[in-house]
Scaffold this motif. Sequence first.
Motif, PDB file in Angstrom:
ATOM      1  N   HIS A  65       0.795  -1.091   0.060  1.00  0.00           N
ATOM      2  CA  HIS A  65       0.025   0.177  -0.066  1.00  0.00           C
ATOM      3  C   HIS A  65       0.955   1.474  -0.066  1.00  0.00           C
ATOM      4  O   HIS A  65       0.491   2.136  -0.631  1.00  0.00           O
ATOM      5  CB  HIS A  65      -0.982   0.222   1.270  1.00  0.00           C
ATOM      6  N   LEU A  66       1.999   1.169   0.868  1.00  0.00           N
ATOM      7  CA  LEU A  66       2.794   2.502   0.720  1.00  0.00           C
ATOM      8  C   LEU A  66       3.987   2.489   0.047  1.00  0.00           C
ATOM      9  O   LEU A  66       4.393   3.827  -0.122  1.00  0.00           O
ATOM     10  CB  LEU A  66       3.210   2.369   2.495  1.00  0.00           C
ATOM     11  N   GLY A  67       4.114   1.373  -0.557  1.00  0.00           N
ATOM     12  CA  GLY A  67       5.386   1.320  -1.663  1.00  0.00           C
ATOM     13  C   GLY A  67       6.756   1.687  -0.647  1.00  0.00           C
ATOM     14  O   GLY A  67       7.854   2.469  -1.446  1.00  0.00           O
ATOM     15  N   LEU A  68       6.780   1.175   0.361  1.00  0.00           N
ATOM     16  CA  LEU A  68       7.939   1.449   1.084  1.00  0.00           C
ATOM     17  C   LEU A  68       8.659   0.060   1.415  1.00  0.00           C
ATOM     18  O   LEU A  68       8.037  -0.965   1.491  1.00  0.00           O
ATOM     19  CB  LEU A  68       7.640   2.131   2.411  1.00  0.00           C
ATOM     20  N   ALA A  69       9.891   0.035   1.826  1.00  0.00           N
ATOM     21  CA  ALA A  69      10.598  -1.307   2.040  1.00  0.00           C
ATOM     22  C   ALA A  69       9.993  -2.022   3.345  1.00  0.00           C
ATOM     23  O   ALA A  69       9.515  -1.223   4.319  1.00  0.00           O
ATOM     24  CB  ALA A  69      12.146  -0.654   2.414  1.00  0.00           C
ATOM     25  N   GLN A  70      10.210  -3.052   3.373  1.00  0.00           N
ATOM     26  CA  GLN A  70       9.438  -3.820   4.561  1.00  0.00           C
ATOM     27  C   GLN A  70      10.206  -3.320   5.829  1.00  0.00           C
ATOM     28  O   GLN A  70       9.644  -3.341   7.124  1.00  0.00           O
ATOM     29  CB  GLN A  70       9.706  -5.452   4.383  1.00  0.00           C
ATOM     30  N   SER A  71      11.534  -3.115   5.842  1.00  0.00           N
ATOM     31  CA  SER A  71      12.202  -2.834   7.122  1.00  0.00           C
ATOM     32  C   SER A  71      11.804  -1.258   7.671  1.00  0.00           C
ATOM     33  O   SER A  71      11.598  -1.046   8.724  1.00  0.00           O
ATOM     34  CB  SER A  71      13.625  -2.510   6.808  1.00  0.00           C
ATOM     35  N   THR A  72      11.412  -0.402   6.741  1.00  0.00           N
ATOM     36  CA  THR A  72      10.941   0.968   7.108  1.00  0.00           C
ATOM     37  C   THR A  72       9.451   0.744   7.702  1.00  0.00           C
ATOM     38  O   THR A  72       9.143   1.385   8.546  1.00  0.00           O
ATOM     39  CB  THR A  72      10.898   1.880   5.797  1.00  0.00           C
ATOM     40  N   VAL A  73       8.737   0.033   7.167  1.00  0.00           N
ATOM     41  CA  VAL A  73       7.298  -0.201   7.571  1.00  0.00           C
ATOM     42  C   VAL A  73       7.334  -0.756   8.865  1.00  0.00           C
ATOM     43  O   VAL A  73       6.627  -0.659  10.032  1.00  0.00           O
ATOM     44  CB  VAL A  73       6.454  -1.057   6.829  1.00  0.00           C
TER      45      VAL A  73
END
Length: 146
Positions: A65-73
């Motif tokens: 949904h956010l288009g962010l890296a898994q580590s960031t989320v």
Amino acid sequence: MPTPSDDRNSDDSPAPALDDLESTAELHALGPAACLFKSLGDETRLTILQHLSLGEHRVVDLTDHLGLAQSTVSAHLACLRDCGLVVSRPKGRASMWSLAVPELLALLRSAELLLEATGDSVTLCPTHESTIAGATSPHADREERG
């Protein structure tokens, strides 16, 4: 005969004024609220909370949904979890994340109403301008030259 406790109280330093003690107590009492609002002061964390307000999500769903890296989320979820705002439960090999307290929805709605009432005032505030995505500090020129 004087006791050791008498010696401790016999110095010439004035006792703190009651108003000073009350002000310190008020500031100390507001500390947790300030921490709460700092945790909510990040656009990514707010977006995660919006998604979780719709129901449980896996980290992989949020990264999509956010288009962010898994580590960031995961780091943002850890912050929200440490603040007591979200919880997770295992489901197979994944974790299902959800809001920890329903009162959070009321707070987010109140924030939306406050933003409707104040319009662009918050986004135009020079104190916070540098924290708004894509904005630069009004003092950026001086900071670079300084």
